[in-house]
Design a protein around this motif. Structure first.
Motif, PDB file in Angstrom:
ATOM      1  N   MET A  38       0.829  -1.206   0.000  1.00  0.00           N
ATOM      2  CA  MET A  38       0.000   0.000   0.000  1.00  0.00           C
ATOM      3  C   MET A  38       0.860   1.251   0.000  1.00  0.00           C
ATOM      4  SD  MET A  38      -3.004  -1.100  -0.253  1.00  0.00           S
ATOM      5  CE  MET A  38      -3.976   0.359   0.043  1.00  0.00           C
ATOM      6  N   GLY A  39       1.947   1.236   0.757  1.00  0.00           N
ATOM      7  CA  GLY A  39       2.823   2.396   0.800  1.00  0.00           C
ATOM      8  C   GLY A  39       3.403   2.716  -0.566  1.00  0.00           C
ATOM      9  N   ILE A  40       3.941   1.691  -1.231  1.00  0.00           N
ATOM     10  CA  ILE A  40       4.529   1.902  -2.560  1.00  0.00           C
ATOM     11  C   ILE A  40       3.457   2.324  -3.558  1.00  0.00           C
ATOM     12  CG2 ILE A  40       5.736   0.786  -4.474  1.00  0.00           C
ATOM     13  CD1 ILE A  40       7.060  -1.061  -2.410  1.00  0.00           C
ATOM     14  N   ARG A  41       2.310   1.641  -3.532  1.00  0.00           N
ATOM     15  CA  ARG A  41       1.223   1.924  -4.473  1.00  0.00           C
ATOM     16  C   ARG A  41       0.746   3.367  -4.375  1.00  0.00           C
ATOM     17  NH1 ARG A  41      -4.865  -0.804  -4.032  1.00  0.00           N
ATOM     18  NH2 ARG A  41      -5.932   0.770  -5.293  1.00  0.00           N
ATOM     19  N   ALA A  45       1.094   6.549  -6.987  1.00  0.00           N
ATOM     20  CA  ALA A  45      -0.118   7.166  -7.534  1.00  0.00           C
ATOM     21  C   ALA A  45      -0.219   8.630  -7.131  1.00  0.00           C
ATOM     22  CB  ALA A  45      -1.353   6.398  -7.056  1.00  0.00           C
ATOM     23  N   GLY A  46       0.061   8.924  -5.864  1.00  0.00           N
ATOM     24  CA  GLY A  46       0.016  10.308  -5.403  1.00  0.00           C
ATOM     25  C   GLY A  46       1.055  11.170  -6.096  1.00  0.00           C
ATOM     26  N   GLY A  47       2.233  10.593  -6.348  1.00  0.00           N
ATOM     27  CA  GLY A  47       3.270  11.337  -7.053  1.00  0.00           C
ATOM     28  C   GLY A  47       2.865  11.692  -8.471  1.00  0.00           C
ATOM     29  N   SER A 232      -1.338  -1.606 -10.258  1.00  0.00           N
ATOM     30  CA  SER A 232      -2.248  -1.162  -9.207  1.00  0.00           C
ATOM     31  C   SER A 232      -2.135   0.334  -8.958  1.00  0.00           C
ATOM     32  CB  SER A 232      -1.947  -1.926  -7.910  1.00  0.00           C
ATOM     33  OG  SER A 232      -2.836  -1.543  -6.899  1.00  0.00           O
ATOM     34  N   ALA A 233      -0.894   0.851  -8.995  1.00  0.00           N
ATOM     35  CA  ALA A 233      -0.686   2.277  -8.733  1.00  0.00           C
ATOM     36  C   ALA A 233      -1.160   3.140  -9.890  1.00  0.00           C
ATOM     37  CB  ALA A 233       0.799   2.540  -8.456  1.00  0.00           C
ATOM     38  N   GLY A 236      -5.122   1.183 -11.306  1.00  0.00           N
ATOM     39  CA  GLY A 236      -6.146   1.055 -10.279  1.00  0.00           C
ATOM     40  C   GLY A 236      -6.272   2.231  -9.341  1.00  0.00           C
ATOM     41  N   THR A 237      -5.280   3.124  -9.319  1.00  0.00           N
ATOM     42  CA  THR A 237      -5.352   4.244  -8.377  1.00  0.00           C
ATOM     43  C   THR A 237      -5.300   5.584  -9.103  1.00  0.00           C
ATOM     44  OG1 THR A 237      -4.194   2.859  -6.756  1.00  0.00           O
ATOM     45  CG2 THR A 237      -4.403   5.185  -6.238  1.00  0.00           C
ATOM     46  N   ALA A 238      -4.161   5.917  -9.738  1.00  0.00           N
ATOM     47  CA  ALA A 238      -4.028   7.219 -10.386  1.00  0.00           C
ATOM     48  C   ALA A 238      -5.035   7.390 -11.525  1.00  0.00           C
ATOM     49  CB  ALA A 238      -2.601   7.399 -10.897  1.00  0.00           C
TER      50      ALA A 238
END
Length: 310
Positions: A38-41, A45-47, A232-233, A236-238
């Motif tokens: 989760m931390g890496i993902r 994505a936030g970056g 996933s990052a 699935g997220t960004a």
């Protein structure tokens, strides 16, 4: 094609991106510690979103940053429980329906925490959702799995996150104790999303550093695992949050959120195809009741959506 129709189609795409992210995440947590994943993902994505919304992020006030970080911390706690449920649970499709209980709980949290008045449909949906939960957890007697517990706990905290996120994304009018009226400026959506995702990434990384061993993961890190994490990052997220923001910018109609309730259906179908999962009749009944509760809880918007389409 009207902007409203485009927005609805994009919302369907959002549900597909969210659903396929469950598959990516499950594959990843089978090969590495869940909180580290989760931390890496979320940092990745936030970056990515921070690069897109950097100009807006530079204009945020201290109060806006504080609210965004608080939303991110609550979201981080919820995601920590969710990924633990995904790691320890035995049924991805069932987990998706349990997590979707957050939609039903949002009005309840709004009343308890923010003194909002929930619609009457909420009180009709709650007993239906509880009945569905009972069918899922009582299939083998009163022996709910650890994964089910974490999914339900995550759903409750997700409901708080949704309420806080809505508060942060909209301008608020506050009345102080001396009767003065103050305006709290909304946090721009892209900036808010980037801040929230980065906060989740930092929070879960610190939690992982405290609770999980990292050495085995980095010693056996493979291209396959890297692929699941990146997918996933990015997808699935960004990409999911970007498409959702785009869809919301095309239409002022709130009924688009109703389309999001089909996410657990996609997850169940993808899990059946990818992992070969099946459901007993009792599990199907429980999931059907939870899905019915989601529709009842959003009945006003469902009716508007049907009128638009028909």
């Amino acid at each position: 094609m009207s902007n409203t129709t485009k927005a609805d189609l994009l919302m369907v795409l959002v549900t597909l991106l969210a659903a396929v992210s469950w598959i990516f995440s499950k594959e990843a947590v089978m090969q590495m510690p869940p909180l580290l994943f989760m931390g890496i993902r979320f940092l990745m994505a936030g970056g990515l979103l921070a690069l897109v919304g950097w100009r807006l992020m530079r204009t945020l006030t201290a109060d806006q940053c504080k609210r965004a970080v608080m939303v991110g911390l609550v979201f981080g706690i919820a995601m920590s429980f969710w990924v633990t449920g995904l790691h320890r649970g035995t049924h991805v499709g069932e987990g998706a329906f349990l997590t979707s209980l957050a939609v039903v709980l949002v009005p309840v949290i709004g009343k308890l925490v923010f003194r909002e008045t929930p619609p009457a449909s909420t009180w009709l949906a709650l007993p239906v959702a509880v009945a569905g939960l009972a069918l899922l957890s009582l299939e083998h007697g009163f022996r709910p799995e650890a994964g089910q517990f974490y999914f339900v706990l995550a759903a409750a905290i997700f409901a708080l996150y949704f309420s806080m996120n809505t508060q942060a994304a909209n301008t608020q009018t506050l009345t102080t104790r001396d009767g003065a009226v103050q305006q709290r400026e909304k946090v721009p959506v892209i900036a808010l999303t980037a801040m929230v995702l980065l906060t989740v990434g930092v929070f879960t990384s610190v939690l992982s550093w405290l609770l999980e061993p990292w050495a085995p993961t980095f010693q056996s890190f493979s291209l396959e695992l890297a692929g699941w994490v990146v997918a996933s990052a990015v997808i699935g997220t960004a990409a999911r949050f970007f498409v959702q923001t785009w869809a919301q910018s095309l239409s002022n109609h709130s009924h688009g959120v109703v389309i999001l309730v089909i996410e657990p259906v996609w997850v169940a179908l993808f899990a059946a195809g990818w992992f070969g999962e099946t459901m007993s009749l009792q599990q199907l009944g429980g999931c059907a009741l939870i899905f019915t509760a989601l529709l009842v809880n959003r009945w006003g918007a469902v009716r508007k959506l049907l009128k638009t389409w028909l």
